[in-house]
Design a protein around this motif. Sequence first.
Motif, mmCIF file in Angstrom:
data_model
loop_
_atom_site.group_PDB
_atom_site.id
_atom_site.type_symbol
_atom_site.label_atom_id
_atom_site.label_comp_id
_atom_site.label_asym_id
_atom_site.label_seq_id
_atom_site.Cartn_x
_atom_site.Cartn_y
_atom_site.Cartn_z
ATOM 1 N N LYS A 1 -5.561 6.891 -10.205
ATOM 2 C CA LYS A 1 -6.751 6.246 -9.496
ATOM 3 C C LYS A 1 -6.301 5.126 -8.565
ATOM 4 O O LYS A 1 -6.897 5.072 -7.349
ATOM 5 N N LEU A 2 -5.357 4.280 -9.060
ATOM 6 C CA LEU A 2 -5.075 3.222 -8.050
ATOM 7 C C LEU A 2 -4.311 3.696 -7.035
ATOM 8 O O LEU A 2 -4.468 3.049 -6.016
ATOM 9 N N GLY B 1 -10.189 12.614 -3.591
ATOM 10 C CA GLY B 1 -9.350 12.663 -2.502
ATOM 11 C C GLY B 1 -8.521 13.749 -2.426
ATOM 12 O O GLY B 1 -9.455 14.919 -2.988
ATOM 13 N N GLN C 1 -1.038 -1.672 -11.972
ATOM 14 C CA GLN C 1 -0.762 -2.974 -10.716
ATOM 15 C C GLN C 1 0.581 -2.983 -10.729
ATOM 16 O O GLN C 1 1.476 -3.328 -9.495
ATOM 17 N N GLU D 1 0.112 4.301 1.628
ATOM 18 C CA GLU D 1 -0.702 4.982 2.482
ATOM 19 C C GLU D 1 0.150 6.113 2.983
ATOM 20 O O GLU D 1 1.334 6.051 3.270
ATOM 21 N N ALA E 1 -4.156 6.669 -5.429
ATOM 22 C CA ALA E 1 -5.398 7.172 -4.583
ATOM 23 C C ALA E 1 -6.138 6.290 -3.756
ATOM 24 O O ALA E 1 -6.406 6.402 -2.624
ATOM 25 N N GLN E 2 -6.473 5.137 -4.578
ATOM 26 C CA GLN E 2 -7.220 4.120 -3.769
ATOM 27 C C GLN E 2 -6.356 3.550 -2.720
ATOM 28 O O GLN E 2 -7.012 2.977 -1.627
ATOM 29 N N GLN E 3 -5.004 3.509 -2.828
ATOM 30 C CA GLN E 3 -4.180 3.102 -1.843
ATOM 31 C C GLN E 3 -3.911 3.973 -0.714
ATOM 32 O O GLN E 3 -3.021 3.618 0.077
ATOM 33 N N VAL F 1 -9.858 11.404 -10.033
ATOM 34 C CA VAL F 1 -9.025 10.623 -9.063
ATOM 35 C C VAL F 1 -9.601 10.746 -7.586
ATOM 36 O O VAL F 1 -9.660 9.976 -6.825
ATOM 37 N N ASP G 1 -4.915 -0.921 -16.421
ATOM 38 C CA ASP G 1 -4.829 -1.197 -15.159
ATOM 39 C C ASP G 1 -3.849 -2.246 -14.748
ATOM 40 O O ASP G 1 -3.230 -2.397 -13.784
ATOM 41 N N THR H 1 -6.345 14.767 -4.452
ATOM 42 C CA THR H 1 -5.399 15.026 -5.665
ATOM 43 C C THR H 1 -5.255 16.427 -6.110
ATOM 44 O O THR H 1 -6.038 17.361 -6.012
ATOM 45 N N THR I 1 0.755 -1.233 0.009
ATOM 46 C CA THR I 1 -0.166 -0.070 -0.119
ATOM 47 C C THR I 1 0.893 1.232 0.188
ATOM 48 O O THR I 1 2.044 1.195 0.245
#
Length: 265
Positions: free
Chosen positions: A29-30, A58, A226, A10, A32-34, A56, A222, A60, A8
């Motif tokens: 996007k990924l 948050g 990843q 974070e 930000a999700q993390q 995105v 994606d 951003t 992650t």
Amino acid sequence: MEDRLNNTLEGKRIVVTGSTSGIGLAMAKLFAQQGATVVVHGGHSQARVDAAVTQVGGGTQGVLANLATVDGTKSLLANVLRDGPVDVWINNAGADVLTGELSTLDFVDKLQKVWEVDVRGTMLLSRGIGKVMRERGSGVIINIGWDQADVGMAGDSGEMFAASKGAVMAFTKSLAKSLAPTVRVNAIAPGWIRTSWGDDASDYWNTRAKSESLAGRWGMADDVAQLALFLASPAASFVNCQVIALNGGFAGHYDPKGEEPARDG
């Protein structure tokens, strides 16, 4: 050990150049999700930057800078660093000479655009942020290459991208040695990834993309995101100075057998 196995992001601040669409946007996007704070970058349209920031979400941030110029690279670095330190920098921006207005240029002018953004832009940004990261004591840089730069591909586009992305991949390894052990520098070398060009691909190109991968399919944005997530994370703390092909396994060049000729660009 638990921290090193954590993928992650974070609390990390991550810059992704060329992130208003396609692979760059998927990465943003990924990340930000993390839990990362992402800086979205675009080269020409503030409206597209603003739209990407909204997508995105948050915390951003958005930055507009033309990376085809030296002043543009300096401006991007200055604007980003003014708002705080950077943990991960991804050089994803590239000159789109296959679609849009640049696709009408001749080979010499296309080559100039690709050199300015893909090669010089990547080098100047990497060196600039790399120096800051080394002084700070940590950091990750990820560049974008091309899986067929090593083996070559016939046609104008193949020659152009083999030269430019081959340069980026070679530079990545040298920069990794310059900045080690403080900063990790790696490159992702995507194969056939379905972005805007792939969406309108003919039957020939759809068949070729699938045939040249052992996975038997196009790669997706994606998939690249990843891998970037892994390389950016503590889980990849022992991965450095690498160019990682992302193509499902290269199966060899497709034999058209008299079908549609290779598209030059």
